[in-house]
Design an enzyme around this catalytic site. Structure first.
Site, short mmCIF file in Angstrom:
data_model
loop_
_atom_site.label_atom_id
_atom_site.label_comp_id
_atom_site.label_asym_id
_atom_site.label_seq_id
_atom_site.Cartn_x
_atom_site.Cartn_y
_atom_site.Cartn_z
N ASP A 66 0.79 -1.35 -0.07
CA ASP A 66 -0.11 0.08 0.05
C ASP A 66 0.90 1.29 -0.10
OD1 ASP A 66 -2.47 1.24 0.24
OD2 ASP A 66 -1.75 1.89 2.36
N THR A 99 -3.67 5.67 -3.59
CA THR A 99 -2.27 6.53 -3.20
C THR A 99 -1.04 6.21 -4.08
OG1 THR A 99 -2.05 4.58 -1.54
CG2 THR A 99 -2.84 6.62 -0.82
N THR A 100 -0.84 4.98 -4.45
CA THR A 100 0.28 4.54 -5.29
C THR A 100 0.10 5.13 -6.71
OG1 THR A 100 0.12 2.40 -3.99
CG2 THR A 100 1.68 2.58 -5.98
N ASP A 396 -9.20 0.66 3.83
CA ASP A 396 -9.31 0.99 2.80
C ASP A 396 -10.54 0.66 1.96
OD1 ASP A 396 -6.73 1.97 3.27
OD2 ASP A 396 -5.71 1.16 1.57
P1 ADP Z 1 -3.45 2.45 -5.23
O1 ADP Z 1 -2.77 2.51 -4.01
O2 ADP Z 1 -3.25 3.30 -6.37
O3 ADP Z 1 -4.85 2.07 -5.22
P2 ADP Z 1 -2.96 -0.56 -6.00
O4 ADP Z 1 -1.90 -1.12 -5.98
O5 ADP Z 1 -4.20 -0.52 -5.15
O6 ADP Z 1 -2.91 1.08 -6.00
O7 ADP Z 1 -3.33 -0.50 -7.75
C1 ADP Z 1 -4.64 -0.03 -8.02
C2 ADP Z 1 -4.69 -0.30 -9.64
O8 ADP Z 1 -4.82 -1.77 -9.73
C3 ADP Z 1 -5.78 0.44 -10.35
O9 ADP Z 1 -5.54 1.04 -11.24
C4 ADP Z 1 -6.78 -0.82 -10.51
O10 ADP Z 1 -7.87 -0.31 -11.39
C5 ADP Z 1 -5.92 -1.83 -10.82
N1 ADP Z 1 -6.39 -3.14 -10.55
C6 ADP Z 1 -7.20 -3.43 -9.62
N2 ADP Z 1 -7.67 -4.90 -9.61
C7 ADP Z 1 -7.46 -5.11 -10.95
C8 ADP Z 1 -7.77 -6.16 -11.79
N3 ADP Z 1 -8.18 -7.37 -11.39
N4 ADP Z 1 -7.13 -6.30 -12.93
C9 ADP Z 1 -6.45 -5.03 -13.45
N5 ADP Z 1 -6.21 -4.06 -12.53
C10 ADP Z 1 -6.64 -4.01 -11.37
#
Ligand code: ADP
Ligand code: MG
Length: 550
Positions: A66, A99-100, A396
């Protein structure tokens, strides 16, 4: 002593030891620092992103993917990089997710800005272009976002699952998203404007190490990390009638010391008896209302405990104010400030109040409440850092559910929305003057970095993915994105990879703000670090900004 007017007098404006970098140098070093942070986080983006093992100065380990948590533990020093950390934290507080993405996008915006700077574009032009692009991107999100029914369990589950997909505990995302949506729908409220509202403070999170994550439970009531106060009290009360008191069950000591002359043992006994009598009175008043459970925010005197136990009343003391409020919402009780005011209508109800051992520690469960407006999620997990990470993940996901209830609109994740934004930005850029056009194009390129990193982290060739995605979107397939779990390009709306428009919009706003803030700086003036005690003789070389930070 006379001084010649000819002699040059050094003008000291800044304190000795202050370092100063200006113009291009300042900008470049700031951009560099911010990019290093962004690059660190990029490998963690998405469900296939890597986790980081962070060890603090006390040796405590955290494993997380995260963004906000990584940055919190990283102890970043460089002032410009710190800006990004702040922005990620703000994003976390505001919407709890993305956040990422914020940091990665801000880093890419800055990298592209540097290229424009190299082409001699003035920072002001870049900033204007970026701000225009961001504004346009927000419009695109509003335009393509799909309205949903905020009470639809199935859609809510998909949204929670997307938020959980990238967490260490993602293996349990099905199980956890069920639990989270149940909790949210239990405490959701209708406002007088006919909309719905979720206050996640009404979902209490308790955690106890032990068992496995799938032993995590939703309790329709409140779990207190407390014990029943007296060994003679019942440990289990069915059909509980609960009194919530925020008054001590004690004889209050006077503020000044009083002296009582006691001349014989009878007088002393009479005095003590009177105190006992007062406490007994209090307990009898409680008993008369029909209460069989007492939960007190303040203390309960030994003598009062004894009487309560004698009456078969289960009591807990020194409960936090926030927990008292949740108890009131869960059981329907009213918190009473004086025992004299307590009446049967003030009592709350629960099917069962019971002290149970959880991982060798006692906890009091107030459960089986009828339509409770506050509930508890009791997290279990094999190791401390798993329980902690589960807590962050659940928090979250709850934030994301709150967001979707505030604005019931979704877009597809996996880079689908980003590709669509980029496509429309390129069209939009053609309506602008030549220099701004360049900036808007660079913005579009930066936002495509999200799908490209998602692909890369999933082991898909990013260039191929981008080419394919662009052409699909050109044909109107606006929800085509990187399906990282299946390792291919597909329609992510159909796959149920849904994210609230609110989160996406906040991501764009925060990332742009951070990039612009860093681009606006053209002068860095840093005071000398304070001299260490006992080490006379000036600051250590390289102790100031910016040389020592990377
Ligand atoms: P953040 O801290 O930005 O939320 P994450 O590591 O949670 O970072 O990643 C978020 C990204 O992962 C988003 O762009 C989301 O659309 C993508 N995401 C989540 N689940 C999936 C999935 N099953 N397939 C493709 N992308 C996904
Ligand atoms: Mg996320």
């Amino acid at each position: 002593m006379a001084t010649s007017t000819q002699q040059a007098i050094p003008v000291l404006v800044l304190k000795e030891g202050t370092t100063r970098t200006t113009g291009k140098d300042a900008r470049r070093s700031n951009i560099m620092a911010a990019r290093i942070i962004a690059e660190t986080l990029a490998t963690s983006l998405g469900p296939r992103g890597m986790d980081k093992l962070l060890v603090d100065s006390f040796g405590n380990a955290t494993i997380t993917g995260d963004g906000a948590s990584i940055l919190k533990e990283m102890d970043v020093q460089h002032p410009a990089a710190k800006t990004l950390v702040e922005v990620a934290k703000a994003q976390d507080d505001e919407v709890g997710d993305g956040t990422t993405s914020v940091v990665v996008l801000a880093g890419e915006l800055l990298k592209n800005a540097e290229e424009l700077l190299d082409e001699n574009l003035h920072p002001t032009v870049i900033i204007d272009g970026y701000e225009k692009a961001a504004e346009y991107a927000l419009k695109v999100i509003d335009e393509v976002g799909q309205e949903i029914d905020p009470l639809d369990r199935n859609t809510l589950k998909k949204i929670a699952k997307t938020a959980l997909a990238s967490k260490v505990v993602s293996e349990y995302k099905d199980f956890l998203s069920d639990l989270i949506v149940d909790a949210a729908l239990q405490v959701i409220e209708k406002t007088n404007t006919g909309k719905y509202k979720l206050d996640i403070d009404n979902i209490k999170i308790e955690k106890k190490r032990g068992e496995a994550i799938d032993e995590t439970k939703l309790v329709k009531g409140i779990v207190l990390d407390k014990e029943v106060v007296h060994p003679d009290m019942p440990r289990r009360v069915e059909k509980a009638k609960i009194a919530l008191l925020n008054t001590p069950l004690e004889i209050e000591k006077p503020e000044w010391s009083a002296k009582i002359n006691v001349t014989n043992p009878e007088q002393l006994r009479a005095f003590l008896d009177q105190e006992t009598e007062l406490l007994r009175d209090m307990v009898m008043k409680i008993k008369k209302t029909g209460a069989n459970v007492v939960i007190a925010q303040k203390g309960i005197d030994d003598v009062a405990q004894h009487f309560l136990a004698k009456e078969g009343i289960l009591a807990v003391r020194r409960v936090k104010k926030s927990d008292m409020e949740k108890l009131a919402r869960a059981t329907g009780a009213r918190i009473v400030t004086s025992v004299d005011d307590l009446s049967p209508e003030d009592l709350g109800e629960a099917e069962l109040v019971e002290e149970r051992k959880v991982a060798d520690e006692k906890m009091v469960f107030i459960e089986g409440c009828k339509d409770p407006k506050a509930v508890t999620i009791l997290i279990r997990g094999g190791a401390e850092h798993i329980v902690d990470e589960a807590e962050r993940a659940i928090h979250d996901a709850l934030c994301v559910i709150r967001n979707i209830i505030n604005e019931p609109k979704v877009v597809a994740g996996g880079g689908a929305i980003e590709i669509e934004i980029a496509r429309r930005l390129r069209e939009f850029s053609k309506t602008l003057g030549s220099k701004e056009q360049l900036a808007v194009e660079k913005y579009a390129e930066a936002i495509e970095f999200i799908p490209s990193i998602l692909a890369q982290n999933a082991g898909i060739e990013p260039i191929d993915a981008l080419v394919e995605l662009r052409s699909l979107h050109e044909k109107g397939e606006i929800w085509s994105g990187v399906n990282v779990l299946k390792g291919k390009i597909s329609n992510l709306f159909e796959e149920g990879v849904l994210e609230p428009t609110l989160v996406k919009k906040q991501t764009i706003k925060s990332a742009t703000e951070a990039a612009v803030m860093i681009l606006r700086i053209d002068d860095v003036i840093a005071a000398a670090p304070p001299k260490e005690k006992g080490k006379e003789g000036g600051s250590s070389p390289g102790g100031g900004y910016p040389g020592s930070y990377y």
